[in-house]
Design a protein around this motif. Sequence first.
Motif, PDB file in Angstrom:
ATOM      1  N   GLY A 179       4.152  -1.164   3.494  1.00 58.90           N
ATOM      2  CA  GLY A 179       2.826  -1.778   3.618  1.00 58.90           C
ATOM      3  C   GLY A 179       1.766  -0.755   3.994  1.00 58.90           C
ATOM      4  N   CYS A 180       2.132   0.197   4.832  1.00 52.73           N
ATOM      5  CA  CYS A 180       1.200   1.272   5.225  1.00 52.73           C
ATOM      6  C   CYS A 180       0.876   2.143   4.019  1.00 52.73           C
ATOM      7  N   ARG A 181       1.900   2.398   3.221  1.00 52.76           N
ATOM      8  CA  ARG A 181       1.717   3.192   2.001  1.00 52.76           C
ATOM      9  C   ARG A 181       0.705   2.508   1.074  1.00 52.76           C
ATOM     10  N   SER A 182       0.916   1.236   0.808  1.00 55.56           N
ATOM     11  CA  SER A 182      -0.001   0.492  -0.076  1.00 55.56           C
ATOM     12  C   SER A 182      -1.410   0.458   0.488  1.00 55.56           C
ATOM     13  N   HIS A 183      -1.525   0.164   1.781  1.00 53.56           N
ATOM     14  CA  HIS A 183      -2.843   0.074   2.420  1.00 53.56           C
ATOM     15  C   HIS A 183      -3.578   1.414   2.351  1.00 53.56           C
ATOM     16  N   PHE A 184      -2.861   2.476   2.616  1.00 48.31           N
ATOM     17  CA  PHE A 184      -3.494   3.793   2.599  1.00 48.31           C
ATOM     18  C   PHE A 184      -4.015   4.118   1.204  1.00 48.31           C
ATOM     19  N   ILE A 185      -3.172   3.922   0.199  1.00 52.00           N
ATOM     20  CA  ILE A 185      -3.546   4.273  -1.179  1.00 52.00           C
ATOM     21  C   ILE A 185      -4.614   3.331  -1.730  1.00 52.00           C
ATOM     22  N   GLN A 186      -4.507   2.035  -1.428  1.00 51.37           N
ATOM     23  CA  GLN A 186      -5.423   1.057  -2.021  1.00 51.37           C
ATOM     24  C   GLN A 186      -6.691   0.805  -1.214  1.00 51.37           C
ATOM     25  N   ALA A 187      -6.692   1.136   0.075  1.00 52.77           N
ATOM     26  CA  ALA A 187      -7.871   0.848   0.897  1.00 52.77           C
ATOM     27  C   ALA A 187      -8.469   2.087   1.553  1.00 52.77           C
ATOM     28  N   LYS A 230      -5.245  14.872   2.943  1.00 55.28           N
ATOM     29  CA  LYS A 230      -4.619  15.173   1.647  1.00 55.28           C
ATOM     30  C   LYS A 230      -3.096  15.159   1.772  1.00 55.28           C
ATOM     31  N   LEU A 231      -2.596  15.677   2.891  1.00 53.14           N
ATOM     32  CA  LEU A 231      -1.143  15.679   3.111  1.00 53.14           C
ATOM     33  C   LEU A 231      -0.615  14.248   3.236  1.00 53.14           C
ATOM     34  N   VAL A 232      -1.284  13.424   4.027  1.00 53.44           N
ATOM     35  CA  VAL A 232      -0.859  12.027   4.202  1.00 53.44           C
ATOM     36  C   VAL A 232      -0.874  11.317   2.852  1.00 53.44           C
ATOM     37  N   GLU A 233      -1.953  11.503   2.094  1.00 51.65           N
ATOM     38  CA  GLU A 233      -2.036  10.870   0.776  1.00 51.65           C
ATOM     39  C   GLU A 233      -0.903  11.353  -0.126  1.00 51.65           C
ATOM     40  N   CYS A 234      -0.658  12.641  -0.141  1.00 49.41           N
ATOM     41  CA  CYS A 234       0.412  13.203  -0.969  1.00 49.41           C
ATOM     42  C   CYS A 234       1.773  12.627  -0.572  1.00 49.41           C
ATOM     43  N   MET A 235       2.037  12.566   0.737  1.00 47.78           N
ATOM     44  CA  MET A 235       3.329  12.042   1.188  1.00 47.78           C
ATOM     45  C   MET A 235       3.489  10.568   0.841  1.00 47.78           C
ATOM     46  N   PHE A 236       2.407   9.791   0.942  1.00 45.55           N
ATOM     47  CA  PHE A 236       2.490   8.377   0.571  1.00 45.55           C
ATOM     48  C   PHE A 236       2.644   8.197  -0.934  1.00 45.55           C
TER      49      PHE A 236
END
Length: 191
Positions: free
Chosen positions: A35-43, A101-107
């Motif tokens: 859910g954190c992955r989706s939220h980060f990428i989509q929001a 950028k690192l967090v986004e890449c890892m997600f």
Amino acid sequence: MKSIFVALSLLLIVSTIECTQRVTVGVYYETICPGCRSHFIQAIVPLKNQLGQYVNIDLVPFGNAHFYSNGPQCQHGQLECYGNAFQACSLDMNGFETAFKLVECMFRSAYFSNPEYSSKQCSQQLNLDYQQLDSCANGQKGLQLIREMANKTPNHQYVPWTTVQGRFVDGNVDLVDYICENYLNDVPACN
């Protein structure tokens, strides 16, 4: 002539004040949470892309973990504790922009559920010093940073948990629209 100069100076001051108006967004998450992955990428990524100059995003990788005298215990196990510490180390050592950028890449990684792999892969992709970040995540500095993340994490019911100006905002709310309507309705990016 002098009055025109004064008027232009005032206009410049007012526009500078408007440009410095920043809204604080707290993002409380954990690194192996789907859910954190989706939220980060989509929001969160769209929020940064659209309103980045108007918001301060505070990334807090801790989530539903608990901190005990012998260290953290994470909801999704030790791999998640490592991922949280790795990202906290990046925030500390590389600053927000690079860490984001690192967090986004890892997600976005196909291996997001294995932070030992995705952290190495993304560090290489972003030309980060993986050895230094890994040493931090596995050492006392990482432990200290995770303790700081634990202290920053508010009482919450679940993750992802997002706040705007310290107030919880439901994950189903479009953050860009919410912030534009409630805080930034006079900035060009919201019109």
